[in-house]
Design a protein around this motif. Structure first.
Motif: not given
Length: 148
Positions: A63-92
C-alpha cells in the motif's frame, strides 16, 4: 532501477515484488517507508483472498499512502516517483521492457500494414497476369514478367 518515459519527461521507477523491495523502504522485516503492508478491515480483503486484477492473495500486496487515500501495489508493479515527490504504482507494460520507445509500436504497426498491402497488391497482380498466361518473378532488385 528502470527508467520510464512519461510526458513531458522521464521518471524513476523501482519494481516491487515483496515487502522491502523498494530501496527507500528499509529492511524487509519492518514495514516499508514507501510501500507499506496492505491492511484493510473488510472481509473481502482478508489475507488469503485472491485479488482479481493480478491473481495473487491480498497478503502479498502493498500500500502506498497518497493525498487522495492511497494505492494498492500488486507484486510486479513498478513504484514511480512523481515530480512532486509522490509515489504511485505503475502496472508492468506488455513487453516487460521498462525503457520503451514511444514510436516503436507505431513503426511496427506501419511496417506490418505495409507488408500486408504489399502482399495484397502482389496477389492482385498475379491474378491479372494469370489470366494472360503470365506470372510474376521477383528477384531483388528486379521484377520480371515471364510466360507461364
Amino acid at each position: 532501477m528502470a527508467r520510464y518515459r512519461k510526458k513531458p519527461g522521464e521518471i524513476d521507477a523501482h519494481q516491487w515484488l515483496k515487502n522491502g523491495d523498494h530501496p527507500e523502504d528499509g529492511p524487509a522485516e519492518f514495514e516499508g517507508k514507501i510501500v507499506r503492508y496492505f491492511r484493510r478491515p473488510e472481509p473481502e480483503y482478508d489475507g488469503q483472498t485472491v485479488h482479481d486484477l493480478c491473481g495473487r492473495i491480498w497478503h502479498d500486496h502493498g500500500w502506498i499512502d497518497a493525498l487522495e487515500g492511497g494505492h494498492t501495489v500488486c507484486p510486479g508493479d513498478w513504484i514511480a516517483k512523481g515530480a512532486q515527490g509522490e509515489y504511485y504504482p505503475v502496472k508492468p507494460n506488455s513487453s516487460d521492457e521498462p525503457e520503451t520507445d514511444p514510436l516503436a509500436d507505431a513503426r511496427s504497426l506501419l511496417a506490418e500494414h505495409e507488408r500486408q498491402q504489399d502482399e495484397a497488391c502482389r496477389a492482385e497482380i498475379e491474378q491479372v497476369l494469370a489470366k494472360y498466361g503470365r506470372k510474376l518473378v521477383v528477384t531483388q532488385p528486379q521484377i520480371t514478367i515471364v510466360p507461364t
